[in-house]
Design an enzyme around this catalytic site. Structure first.
Site, short mmCIF file in Angstrom:
data_model
loop_
_atom_site.label_atom_id
_atom_site.label_comp_id
_atom_site.label_asym_id
_atom_site.label_seq_id
_atom_site.Cartn_x
_atom_site.Cartn_y
_atom_site.Cartn_z
N TYR A 18 0.83 -1.20 0.00
CA TYR A 18 0.00 0.00 0.00
C TYR A 18 0.86 1.26 0.00
CZ TYR A 18 -4.05 -2.96 0.49
OH TYR A 18 -5.02 -3.89 0.26
N TYR A 146 -11.54 -7.94 6.21
CA TYR A 146 -10.39 -7.95 5.31
C TYR A 146 -10.02 -9.41 5.04
CZ TYR A 146 -5.85 -7.51 3.22
OH TYR A 146 -4.80 -7.63 2.34
N ASP A 247 -12.15 -17.24 8.20
CA ASP A 247 -10.81 -16.79 7.83
C ASP A 247 -10.03 -16.55 9.13
OD1 ASP A 247 -8.55 -15.38 7.17
OD2 ASP A 247 -9.55 -14.03 5.75
N LYS A 276 -0.45 -16.50 7.83
CA LYS A 276 0.33 -15.63 8.71
C LYS A 276 1.24 -16.37 9.71
CE LYS A 276 -1.65 -11.16 8.02
NZ LYS A 276 -2.99 -10.91 7.48
C1 LIG Z 1 -3.48 -10.92 6.12
C2 LIG Z 1 -4.82 -11.49 5.92
C3 LIG Z 1 -5.18 -12.09 4.69
C4 LIG Z 1 -4.28 -12.09 3.49
O1 LIG Z 1 -3.12 -12.82 3.69
P1 LIG Z 1 -1.83 -12.55 2.74
O2 LIG Z 1 -0.85 -13.56 3.21
O3 LIG Z 1 -1.41 -11.14 3.02
O4 LIG Z 1 -2.27 -12.74 1.35
C5 LIG Z 1 -6.44 -12.67 4.59
N1 LIG Z 1 -7.28 -12.65 5.64
C6 LIG Z 1 -6.97 -12.11 6.83
C7 LIG Z 1 -7.95 -12.16 7.96
C8 LIG Z 1 -5.74 -11.49 7.01
O5 LIG Z 1 -5.45 -10.91 8.18
#
Ligand SMILES: *Cc1c(COP(=O)(O)O)cnc(C)c1O
Length: 426
Positions: A18, A146, A247, A276
């Site tokens: 970004y 997100y 997620d 992550k």
């Molecule tokens: C960081 C994140 C993503 C995306 O992961 P990347 O490895 O950056 O592609 C998707 N969902 C959530 C909840 C996140 O925090």
């Protein structure tokens, strides 16, 4: 290359997350990192309050993780996953199946969180296709969410902060409900879920799945919401026969105080994404887990295959790092440790309540959030944090801490004190 040269070349040629090329925002070269300390090229040391975006849970340069990678490099660093398999991938998949809620039984590896979300969405669509309901290709989600930066993931991010207008012709229109208002720890009755129910009543026949971040809406607003709300969503998904995708990319592996944020509500999704912290921040790896029901349906219906296959799927080095990271985590008393960090963040951030610029302070597990009235001015605030010896990267009106789990009480006190001093100067 000296430090000034490095910064000049970086400004001229390298995109950052970004960012704009030529924007004159400060960027700090890191020379090395150890434990919870980032060492800058100019010799300064910073206490890391970010865990490199939720990932470096055991800190940097960890001897156990280093060793696991050295051993794996001596065997095979990468090999294609089509038609071949290997011990690190199988052991990691088995471990993930053990650690996640029981109904989740199969694992699809990918290279990043965003891709694991794409995979989850494709699985949901293929599930309904295989069941003879090809019209179910849309998703219902929460505002302030997100889920990543690729097109499918972007379509379920908050439409405003995700800048949907910019990509209006390529983004699929999804269904949204307002972000949950009932906070974590509070009760939440069915009235809160009225618009959720209405969307399902109206569009359920087009919806493949609900997708959301359980309990913690992370990059979309650092919103901690009620476990009742999540339980209510699970019930509605069952009632309207829609899949639930959780997620857990930000929340997975202990960050919210439970191993997975779903555990706060005692629910299990049909599809779960992790990423992550999966490799302890060493390498990029993500995974999409599903139930027997979802994987069996996809595999038995048309076209009889799941249509995705990344080149670097289940990279052995990344799998080895993940296995070592999970062992470090689950061999430790991680729950008590996260509770310790939670207590220290609550105590350390409490004085922020008194600052006129602050509207809210909230802590859950190893996540501390200070919400400001106005967006921070990154150009002045970022160097101030560095001058105070801490690495904190706010976004918008949110200044937050999610330190590596190995941080000591002394370093937590230094981190929160420095944060308070910087915020009281803004
Ligand atoms: C960081 C994140 C993503 C995306 O992961 P990347 O490895 O950056 O592609 C998707 N969902 C959530 C909840 C996140 O925090």
């Amino acid at each position: 290359m000296d430090v000034q040269q490095l910064i000049a070349l970086d400004n001229a040629h390298v995109w950052h997350p970004y960012s704009a090329i030529g924007a004159d925002l400060p960027t700090f070269p890191v020379a090395s990192a150890d434990g919870v300390r980032l060492k800058l090229a100019d010799g300064r040391e910073l206490i890391d309050g970010m865990s490199s975006w939720w990932s470096a849970i055991h800190g940097y340069n960890h001897p156990v993780l280093n060793r696991a990678l050295q051993i794996q490099i001596g065997k095979v660093s990468h090999v294609m996953f089509g038609g071949l398999t290997h011990q690190p991938a199988v052991a990691l998949a088995t471990r993930l199946v053990e650690l996640t809620p029981t109904p989740l039984q199969t694992v699809f590896f990918s290279d990043s969180g965003s891709v694991s979300v794409e995979v989850a969405m494709k699985m949901a669509i293929q599930y309904w296709y295989a069941k003879g309901q090809p019209a179910r290709q849309r998703f219902l989600t929460l505002r302030s969410g997100y889920h990543g930066d690729t097109f499918g993931a972007m379509s379920v991010c908050d439409p405003v902060t995700g800048m949907h207008t910019l990509f209006s012709d390529v983004l699929v229109q999804q269904y949204f409900v307002d972000a949950p208002r009932c906070r974590f720890g509070e009760e939440c009755d069915d009235a809160e879920l009225v618009s959720f129910r209405r969307q399902l009543e109206q569009y359920g026949h087009k919806i493949a799945a609900v997708i959301l971040e359980p309990i913690v809406q992370a990059a979309g607003g650092m919103n901690f919401y009620s476990a009742d709300y999540l339980r209510g969503v699970r019930k509605l998904c069952d009632e309207f026969d829609v899949l639930l995708i959780c997620d857990e990319i930000a929340t997975g592996f202990g960050r919210s105080g439970r191993l997975f944020a779903c555990d706060h509500a005692g629910i299990s999704p049909d599809i779960m994404c992790v990423g992550k912290a999966l490799t302890g921040g060493y390498l990029t790896l993500a995974a999409t887990l599903t139930t027997e029901e979802v994987s069996a349906t996809i595999s038995s219906g048309e076209p009889g295959l799941f249509m995705h296959g990344p080149t670097f799927m289940a990279n052995p080095l990344a799998c080895a790092a993940a296995l070592a990271s999970l062992k470090l985590l689950t061999d430790s008393d991680w729950m008590a440790n996260i509770a310790r960090i939670e207590t220290a963040l609550q105590a350390g951030l409490a004085p922020c309540h008194e600052l006129p610029s602050v509207v809210d302070v909230r802590v859950l597990g190893a996540i501390g959030v200070v919400e400001l009235k106005e967006p921070v001015d990154m150009k002045t605030v970022q160097p101030l944090f560095v001058d105070h010896g801490i690495w904190v990267r706010p976004f918008g009106r949110l200044v937050y801490l999610m330190p590596p789990y190995v941080i000591s009480d002394e370093d937590l006190a230094l981190l929160t004190q420095a944060l308070l001093r910087v915020l009281s100067r803004c």
